[in-house]
Design a protein around this motif. Structure first.
Motif, PDB file in Angstrom:
ATOM      1  N   VAL A 137       3.902   4.349   1.858  1.00 20.59           N
ATOM      2  CA  VAL A 137       2.968   3.794   0.873  1.00 20.59           C
ATOM      3  C   VAL A 137       2.244   2.568   1.460  1.00 20.59           C
ATOM      4  O   VAL A 137       1.021   2.443   1.346  1.00 20.59           O
ATOM      5  N   GLY A 138       3.000   1.685   2.101  1.00 25.66           N
ATOM      6  CA  GLY A 138       2.380   0.505   2.701  1.00 25.66           C
ATOM      7  C   GLY A 138       1.425   0.854   3.830  1.00 25.66           C
ATOM      8  O   GLY A 138       0.352   0.265   3.964  1.00 25.66           O
ATOM      9  N   GLY A 139       1.818   1.826   4.636  1.00 24.73           N
ATOM     10  CA  GLY A 139       0.945   2.273   5.718  1.00 24.73           C
ATOM     11  C   GLY A 139      -0.328   2.918   5.203  1.00 24.73           C
ATOM     12  O   GLY A 139      -1.416   2.701   5.748  1.00 24.73           O
ATOM     13  N   GLY A 140      -0.219   3.706   4.156  1.00 26.18           N
ATOM     14  CA  GLY A 140      -1.407   4.317   3.562  1.00 26.18           C
ATOM     15  C   GLY A 140      -2.342   3.281   2.958  1.00 26.18           C
ATOM     16  O   GLY A 140      -3.559   3.371   3.094  1.00 26.18           O
ATOM     17  N   PHE A 141      -1.753   2.277   2.312  1.00 26.90           N
ATOM     18  CA  PHE A 141      -2.544   1.198   1.725  1.00 26.90           C
ATOM     19  C   PHE A 141      -3.278   0.410   2.819  1.00 26.90           C
ATOM     20  O   PHE A 141      -4.478   0.146   2.725  1.00 26.90           O
ATOM     21  N   TYR A 142      -2.556   0.067   3.878  1.00 29.30           N
ATOM     22  CA  TYR A 142      -3.154  -0.660   5.009  1.00 29.30           C
ATOM     23  C   TYR A 142      -4.245   0.186   5.672  1.00 29.30           C
ATOM     24  O   TYR A 142      -5.323  -0.320   5.997  1.00 29.30           O
ATOM     25  N   LEU A 143      -3.947   1.463   5.877  1.00 22.52           N
ATOM     26  CA  LEU A 143      -4.913   2.349   6.512  1.00 22.52           C
ATOM     27  C   LEU A 143      -6.178   2.491   5.672  1.00 22.52           C
ATOM     28  O   LEU A 143      -7.283   2.566   6.218  1.00 22.52           O
ATOM     29  N   GLY A 144      -6.028   2.501   4.343  1.00 16.30           N
ATOM     30  CA  GLY A 144      -7.194   2.576   3.468  1.00 16.30           C
ATOM     31  C   GLY A 144      -8.121   1.386   3.656  1.00 16.30           C
ATOM     32  O   GLY A 144      -9.345   1.545   3.745  1.00 16.30           O
ATOM     33  N   PHE A 145      -7.543   0.193   3.720  1.00 21.47           N
ATOM     34  CA  PHE A 145      -8.367  -0.989   3.956  1.00 21.47           C
ATOM     35  C   PHE A 145      -8.997  -0.961   5.340  1.00 21.47           C
ATOM     36  O   PHE A 145     -10.166  -1.321   5.499  1.00 21.47           O
ATOM     37  N   ARG A 146      -8.266  -0.558   6.368  1.00 18.42           N
ATOM     38  CA  ARG A 146      -8.808  -0.513   7.734  1.00 18.42           C
ATOM     39  C   ARG A 146      -9.948   0.504   7.833  1.00 18.42           C
ATOM     40  O   ARG A 146     -10.983   0.229   8.438  1.00 18.42           O
ATOM     41  N   TRP A 147      -9.721   1.701   7.287  1.00 17.04           N
ATOM     42  CA  TRP A 147     -10.752   2.727   7.353  1.00 17.04           C
ATOM     43  C   TRP A 147     -11.985   2.331   6.535  1.00 17.04           C
ATOM     44  O   TRP A 147     -13.112   2.621   6.928  1.00 17.04           O
ATOM     45  N   TRP A 148     -11.772   1.710   5.386  1.00 15.54           N
ATOM     46  CA  TRP A 148     -12.899   1.268   4.565  1.00 15.54           C
ATOM     47  C   TRP A 148     -13.761   0.278   5.344  1.00 15.54           C
ATOM     48  O   TRP A 148     -14.981   0.396   5.374  1.00 15.54           O
ATOM     49  N   ASP A 149     -13.116  -0.657   5.974  1.00 14.38           N
ATOM     50  CA  ASP A 149     -13.841  -1.649   6.760  1.00 14.38           C
ATOM     51  C   ASP A 149     -14.575  -0.991   7.921  1.00 14.38           C
ATOM     52  O   ASP A 149     -15.736  -1.290   8.184  1.00 14.38           O
ATOM     53  N   TYR A 150     -13.908  -0.085   8.606  1.00 15.05           N
ATOM     54  CA  TYR A 150     -14.494   0.564   9.775  1.00 15.05           C
ATOM     55  C   TYR A 150     -15.679   1.457   9.400  1.00 15.05           C
ATOM     56  O   TYR A 150     -16.702   1.444  10.068  1.00 15.05           O
TER      57      TYR A 150
END
Length: 87
Positions: free
Chosen positions: A67-80
């Motif tokens: 869950v934490g990894g998915g949340f972090y990945l969502g923010f990273r991908w959104w920014d990218y």
């Protein structure tokens, strides 16, 4: 609104992947334990859940990482993709 949906869906993806990792770890440990003659003990964490032989700390750890990894990945991908526009 689009950002919230995007991050929620990547968090859900992380949750699904954590269930997959948990299932693979569970099957691998059961095969190993049966081959070595280790007695399996039920460590059911979820109330009314299925039997689970992995320790509770490992079950919770896999869940939190997913869950934490998915949340972090969502923010990273959104920014990218949407902020830096590198798609």
């Amino acid at each position: 609104m689009k950002k919230i949906i995007y991050i929620a869906l990547t968090t859900f993806l992380g949750l699904i992947l954590s269930f997959l990792v948990h299932a693979i770890a569970e099957m691998s440990y059961i095969k190993y334990a049966l081959a070595k003659g280790i007695i399996l003990v039920d460590h059911t964490f979820f109330i009314g859940g299925a039997y689970c032989v992995l320790p509770v700390w490992l079950q919770v750890g896999i869940f939190i990482l997913g869950v934490g990894g998915g949340f972090y990945l969502g923010f990273r991908w959104w920014d990218y993709i949407y902020v830096q526009k590198k798609h």
